[in-house]
Design a protein around this motif. Structure first.
Motif, PDB file in Angstrom:
ATOM      1  N   ASN A  79      -7.654 -19.499  -2.983  1.00 33.60           N
ATOM      2  CA  ASN A  79      -8.122 -18.414  -3.829  1.00 33.60           C
ATOM      3  C   ASN A  79      -6.992 -17.754  -4.602  1.00 33.60           C
ATOM      4  O   ASN A  79      -7.252 -16.900  -5.445  1.00 33.60           O
ATOM      5  CB  ASN A  79      -8.843 -17.360  -2.977  1.00 33.60           C
ATOM      6  CG  ASN A  79     -10.135 -17.882  -2.393  1.00 33.60           C
ATOM      7  OD1 ASN A  79     -10.780 -18.743  -2.976  1.00 33.60           O
ATOM      8  ND2 ASN A  79     -10.522 -17.374  -1.237  1.00 33.60           N
ATOM      9  N   SER A  80      -5.764 -18.104  -4.312  1.00 39.50           N
ATOM     10  CA  SER A  80      -4.613 -17.537  -5.007  1.00 39.50           C
ATOM     11  C   SER A  80      -3.721 -18.665  -5.496  1.00 39.50           C
ATOM     12  O   SER A  80      -3.655 -19.733  -4.890  1.00 39.50           O
ATOM     13  CB  SER A  80      -3.818 -16.619  -4.072  1.00 39.50           C
ATOM     14  OG  SER A  80      -3.332 -17.339  -2.955  1.00 39.50           O
ATOM     15  N   ASP A 107      -4.283 -16.669   2.931  1.00 41.69           N
ATOM     16  CA  ASP A 107      -4.771 -15.478   3.606  1.00 41.69           C
ATOM     17  C   ASP A 107      -6.095 -15.740   4.298  1.00 41.69           C
ATOM     18  O   ASP A 107      -6.873 -14.820   4.543  1.00 41.69           O
ATOM     19  CB  ASP A 107      -4.925 -14.322   2.618  1.00 41.69           C
ATOM     20  CG  ASP A 107      -5.851 -14.679   1.450  1.00 41.69           C
ATOM     21  OD1 ASP A 107      -6.249 -15.852   1.352  1.00 41.69           O
ATOM     22  OD2 ASP A 107      -6.171 -13.782   0.653  1.00 41.69           O
ATOM     23  N   ASN A 111      -8.989 -13.209   6.028  1.00 39.92           N
ATOM     24  CA  ASN A 111     -10.393 -13.216   5.603  1.00 39.92           C
ATOM     25  C   ASN A 111     -11.318 -13.488   6.776  1.00 39.92           C
ATOM     26  O   ASN A 111     -12.409 -12.911   6.868  1.00 39.92           O
ATOM     27  CB  ASN A 111     -10.598 -14.269   4.515  1.00 39.92           C
ATOM     28  CG  ASN A 111      -9.930 -13.890   3.208  1.00 39.92           C
ATOM     29  OD1 ASN A 111      -9.725 -12.713   2.934  1.00 39.92           O
ATOM     30  ND2 ASN A 111      -9.586 -14.873   2.404  1.00 39.92           N
ATOM     31  N   ALA A 386      -2.485  -9.049   1.408  1.00 41.88           N
ATOM     32  CA  ALA A 386      -3.811  -9.135   0.806  1.00 41.88           C
ATOM     33  C   ALA A 386      -3.926  -8.177  -0.383  1.00 41.88           C
ATOM     34  O   ALA A 386      -3.504  -7.010  -0.307  1.00 41.88           O
ATOM     35  CB  ALA A 386      -4.883  -8.811   1.853  1.00 41.88           C
ATOM     36  N   ASN A 387      -4.481  -8.703  -1.491  1.00 43.24           N
ATOM     37  CA  ASN A 387      -4.764  -7.923  -2.703  1.00 43.24           C
ATOM     38  C   ASN A 387      -3.504  -7.410  -3.388  1.00 43.24           C
ATOM     39  O   ASN A 387      -3.575  -6.486  -4.205  1.00 43.24           O
ATOM     40  CB  ASN A 387      -5.693  -6.740  -2.399  1.00 43.24           C
ATOM     41  CG  ASN A 387      -7.027  -7.183  -1.827  1.00 43.24           C
ATOM     42  OD1 ASN A 387      -7.566  -8.213  -2.209  1.00 43.24           O
ATOM     43  ND2 ASN A 387      -7.553  -6.422  -0.882  1.00 43.24           N
ATOM     44  N   VAL A 388      -2.353  -7.976  -3.082  1.00 43.46           N
ATOM     45  CA  VAL A 388      -1.107  -7.644  -3.774  1.00 43.46           C
ATOM     46  C   VAL A 388      -0.586  -8.934  -4.396  1.00 43.46           C
ATOM     47  O   VAL A 388      -0.253  -9.887  -3.688  1.00 43.46           O
ATOM     48  CB  VAL A 388      -0.058  -7.036  -2.824  1.00 43.46           C
ATOM     49  CG1 VAL A 388       1.232  -6.730  -3.575  1.00 43.46           C
ATOM     50  CG2 VAL A 388      -0.600  -5.768  -2.177  1.00 43.46           C
ATOM     51  N   TRP A 389      -0.546  -8.966  -5.722  1.00 46.92           N
ATOM     52  CA  TRP A 389      -0.231 -10.222  -6.416  1.00 46.92           C
ATOM     53  C   TRP A 389       1.133 -10.213  -7.072  1.00 46.92           C
ATOM     54  O   TRP A 389       1.689 -11.268  -7.333  1.00 46.92           O
ATOM     55  CB  TRP A 389      -1.300 -10.503  -7.493  1.00 46.92           C
ATOM     56  CG  TRP A 389      -2.699 -10.380  -6.971  1.00 46.92           C
ATOM     57  CD1 TRP A 389      -3.556  -9.336  -7.151  1.00 46.92           C
ATOM     58  CD2 TRP A 389      -3.408 -11.317  -6.155  1.00 46.92           C
ATOM     59  NE1 TRP A 389      -4.746  -9.569  -6.513  1.00 46.92           N
ATOM     60  CE2 TRP A 389      -4.687 -10.775  -5.887  1.00 46.92           C
ATOM     61  CE3 TRP A 389      -3.083 -12.558  -5.613  1.00 46.92           C
ATOM     62  CZ2 TRP A 389      -5.633 -11.434  -5.118  1.00 46.92           C
ATOM     63  CZ3 TRP A 389      -4.029 -13.216  -4.845  1.00 46.92           C
ATOM     64  CH2 TRP A 389      -5.290 -12.659  -4.611  1.00 46.92           C
ATOM     65  N   GLU A 416       1.749  -0.844  -4.946  1.00 49.03           N
ATOM     66  CA  GLU A 416       0.394  -1.093  -4.477  1.00 49.03           C
ATOM     67  C   GLU A 416       0.338  -1.093  -2.954  1.00 49.03           C
ATOM     68  O   GLU A 416      -0.649  -0.643  -2.358  1.00 49.03           O
ATOM     69  CB  GLU A 416      -0.105  -2.430  -5.036  1.00 49.03           C
ATOM     70  CG  GLU A 416      -1.561  -2.734  -4.727  1.00 49.03           C
ATOM     71  CD  GLU A 416      -2.512  -1.789  -5.426  1.00 49.03           C
ATOM     72  OE1 GLU A 416      -3.655  -1.654  -4.945  1.00 49.03           O
ATOM     73  OE2 GLU A 416      -2.122  -1.191  -6.445  1.00 49.03           O
ATOM     74  N   GLN A 420      -2.091   1.413  -0.953  1.00 46.62           N
ATOM     75  CA  GLN A 420      -3.100   0.916  -0.032  1.00 46.62           C
ATOM     76  C   GLN A 420      -2.871   1.442   1.384  1.00 46.62           C
ATOM     77  O   GLN A 420      -3.827   1.787   2.084  1.00 46.62           O
ATOM     78  CB  GLN A 420      -3.096  -0.614  -0.028  1.00 46.62           C
ATOM     79  CG  GLN A 420      -3.632  -1.255  -1.286  1.00 46.62           C
ATOM     80  CD  GLN A 420      -3.787  -2.757  -1.139  1.00 46.62           C
ATOM     81  OE1 GLN A 420      -3.848  -3.283  -0.038  1.00 46.62           O
ATOM     82  NE2 GLN A 420      -3.835  -3.459  -2.251  1.00 46.62           N
ATOM     83  N   GLN A 524      -6.027  -3.806   9.075  1.00 48.34           N
ATOM     84  CA  GLN A 524      -5.510  -3.790   7.710  1.00 48.34           C
ATOM     85  C   GLN A 524      -4.225  -2.976   7.619  1.00 48.34           C
ATOM     86  O   GLN A 524      -3.275  -3.370   6.929  1.00 48.34           O
ATOM     87  CB  GLN A 524      -6.575  -3.224   6.769  1.00 48.34           C
ATOM     88  CG  GLN A 524      -7.800  -4.103   6.618  1.00 48.34           C
ATOM     89  CD  GLN A 524      -8.886  -3.445   5.790  1.00 48.34           C
ATOM     90  OE1 GLN A 524      -8.775  -2.279   5.403  1.00 48.34           O
ATOM     91  NE2 GLN A 524      -9.946  -4.182   5.517  1.00 48.34           N
TER      92      GLN A 524
END
Length: 666
Positions: A79-80, A107, A111, A386-389, A416, A420, A524
């Protein structure tokens, strides 16, 4: 015919030039049945060229050797992207079927944990809502019991003869009977609706849980696909990045779908060639062809046979705008040639006898270029959060600096992550306060429920005692009503217990759902805290810092923006240095394992001794910018490597007579 002539490839034009040279008597060039001609035969040659048929046109094809039982190691989907290659076995390693050869960093585990928590929350939510509906259903059933008791009492009163009571009481009893009958019908409908609502909610909960289970199974399957296993026994050969031109290694960045390498088998070899559209009419399945291998200049041509030709042409961007048919050619049995996958092949249809090529000279020194590399190179990359690109490279140790174990190499920054972490911590505190309040409320509700059950049982006992009074001492009508009250109160006592149990289940499910949310937030937060701590990369061992290049070919430096999965540098082990070089295919026959070399580092007067220790298992293109076919050569230093740094360019002069005796000159 004019269109075909205009579409001739460069190789075909070279063949036509060879025919012209043959006509001039300058010796054999190219393929076909043409042979050397004397100057006096020029007229005959011109006449033959004028009357030639299309099948006699010389055609030259370019191909390469491939192993039929090889397995391409494809970077798994993710997914990345880009992503980091993990646990990529070293090149040249022998693997067996079922062994893991490549694993990517994903990840998927996070998930899976999230989906498990979601599944637990969904089940708790469905249980809570179902239990709440059951409580409401008990209330409707209690109302139904009371309505039935009211109807029974109304029937007792309505059964009194009209002449024994006043007309007003008689009409009132009849009206009460009619009202109780209608009320009982309404209560029955409500009870039926409540039971149906429970069934629908259970079905919806099962569907929701099933959906999450399917998603969980998909994530688990995707996690299983994050690793590539060998389908057969063979040797692993690493590939090259199509957009950076660098060899894929453990820790390299790649995109899903990239060919990271192959598992070379030891079975049958074949040749794949490409024919330009204009040359397709001159080829046919089953036709013999002559095969020459650029890496084996001292061997005579062998005769193969065309097995198949694709029905439609395909583009080959590296060769220009032309379209080519893929031609599969079978090698003859027992050819005895030391073929290696990736070798370039010259294919000449209508195999004809030709003079053997000149033997390569083995008494000349060969100079090849390479660079110093380390066998123990660790990637320096930002952590996977997660969710940090995207990250910012705040600090990076100078290139070539010797780093001791425990010293920082790089420092990444990401606002970020802090945002978060603060948001998740605030949500966790709120949920924990809500859980504390819920426990207090539920404790009070449990006591209230127990009191309600005790009250219902007390009312049932009171009704039982009243109904045991002698029938002869009270009126018949009052006695019948006492019996009806006893039945009603006992049923209500049983329903009170059922309702209390349903309320307990609802409260337990509500608490379990909130606890699952808290556990998810804690997980998390732990992952974010771990990622935040990993933003500072510390050397696990002693090593030299070697910078890597970004997409635009520039080296990373402080202030660079770094995408997740990209390595900004490597920590090379200075005690495991070797030379990674490549030799052109036409000169690869001059290189042997054990060959002595003199290594020179440009810009210095330092000359070191080395020895060839391994040859690449396959031929490949040098890079995306240089499509020349080369073979990898690995050299090991004979002495110490102090003062050498990974990444430095070197020149290695191979001494041919060190590997085999020099041939006697005539």
């Amino acid at each position: 015919m004019r269109r075909a002539t205009l579409a001739l490839s460069g190789v075909a034009l070279l063949a036509l030039a060879g025919v012209a040279l043959l006509a001039l008597g300058l010796g054999p060039v190219g393929a076909g049945k043409a042979s050397a001609s004397a100057p006096g035969d020029a007229g005959a040659a011109k006449h033959a060229a004028a009357t030639a048929t299309p099948t006699s046109r010389p055609v030259l094809l370019t191909g390469e050797v491939e192993a039929l039982d090889s397995q391409t190691i494809v970077v798994p989907p993710s997914n990345s992207s880009p992503l980091t290659l993990r646990n990529f076995v070293a090149e040249g390693s022998h693997v067996k079927a079922g062994d893991v050869v490549l694993r990517i960093e994903t990840d998927g585990a996070a998930n899976i944990d999230r989906l498990k928590t979601d599944l637990e929350q969904a089940r708790a939510r469905a249980e809570k809502q179902t239990a709440t509906l059951e409580v409401a259903a008990v209330e409707t059933e209690k109302a139904l019991v009371s309505a039935q008791a009211a109807l029974d009492k109304a029937k007792v009163d309505a059964a009194l003869p009209k002449r024994q009571i006043s007309a007003l009481d008689y009409d009132r009893h009849q009206g009460e009977l009619d009202r109780a009958t209608r009320d009982l019908a309404i209560k029955r409908d409500a009870d039926t609706s409540a039971r149906a609502a429970i069934g629908r909610r259970r079905e919806d909960g099962a569907l929701e849980a099933r959906k999450l289970q399917i998603n969980l199974a998909f994530q688990m399957a995707q996690l299983a696909q994050s690793e590539v296993r060998a389908q057969r026994d063979g040797v692993v050969v690493h590939g090259y990045s199509p957009w950076q031109g660098q060899r894929f290694e453990e820790g390299s960045s790649a995109w899903p779908g990239n060919a990271a390498g192959v598992v070379l088998g030891n079975g049958e070899m074949a040749v794949t060639a490409w024919a330009l559209e204009a040359d397709r009419p001159y080829l046919s399945e089953g036709a013999p062809v002559s095969l020459r291998f650029d890496a084996l200049p001292g061997t005579a041509a062998v005769t193969g046979r065309i097995k198949s030709i694709t029905s439609a042409p395909e583009a080959r961007a590296s060769w220009g705008l032309g379209r080519y048919f893929r031609v599969k050619i079978a090698l003859p049995q027992g050819h005895g040639l030391p073929l290696v996958a990736g070798m370039s092949v010259l294919v000449e249809p209508r195999a004809a006898p030709a003079l053997a090529p000149a033997q390569a000279r083995a008494d000349d020194a060969l100079t090849i270029e390479g660079e110093i590399a380390s066998r123990g190179a660790l990637p320096v990359a930002p952590p996977t959060i997660a969710n940090v690109w995207q990250y910012k490279l705040a600090q990076l140790a100078p290139e070539g600096m010797m780093i001791e174990a425990g010293q920082p190499i790089a420092q990444f920054e990401s606002s970020e992550v802090t945002t978060q972490l603060m948001a998740q911590q605030g949500a966790l505190n709120e949920k924990q306060r809500a859980l504390d309040k819920l426990r207090i409320d539920q404790t009070e509700a449990d006591r209230t429920g127990e009191l309600a059950v005790a009250e219902a049982r007390s009312n049932a006992d009171k009704a039982d005692r009243k109904a045991t009074m002698p029938k002869e001492l009270i009126r018949r009508v009052d006695y019948d009503k006492l019996v009806i009250d006893r039945v009603e109160k006992n049923q209500l006592a049983k329903l009170a217990v059922t309702q209390h149990q349903a309320q307990i289940r609802a409260r337990h499910a509500e608490r379990a759902g909130l606890e699952a949310e808290i556990a998810q937030l804690q997980t998390q937060i732990a992952a974010l805290a771990k990622g935040q701590a990993a933003l500072k990369v510390v050397a696990p061992r002693k090593g030299l810092v070697v910078y890597r290049t970004s997409f635009n070919g520039e080296k990373f430096s402080a202030g660079s923006q770094v995408w997740m999965g990209l390595s900004v540098a490597t920590l090379a082990d200075p005690d495991q240095l070797y030379i990674a070089a490549s030799v052109p295919e036409a000169q690869s026959s001059l290189v042997r394992v054990g060959q002595v070399a003199r290594v020179t580092v440009p810009g210095s007067n330092q000359t070191l001794g080395a020895r060839v220790v391994a040859l690449g298992r396959a031929f490949h293109g040098k890079s995306s910018a240089q499509p020349a076919i080369v073979r990898d050569v690995e050299l090991q230093f004979d002495g110490g490597t102090s003062g050498l740094k990974p990444g430095a360019a070197v020149q290695a002069e191979l001494v041919a007579d060190a590997a085999r005796p020099a041939e006697k000159k005539p």
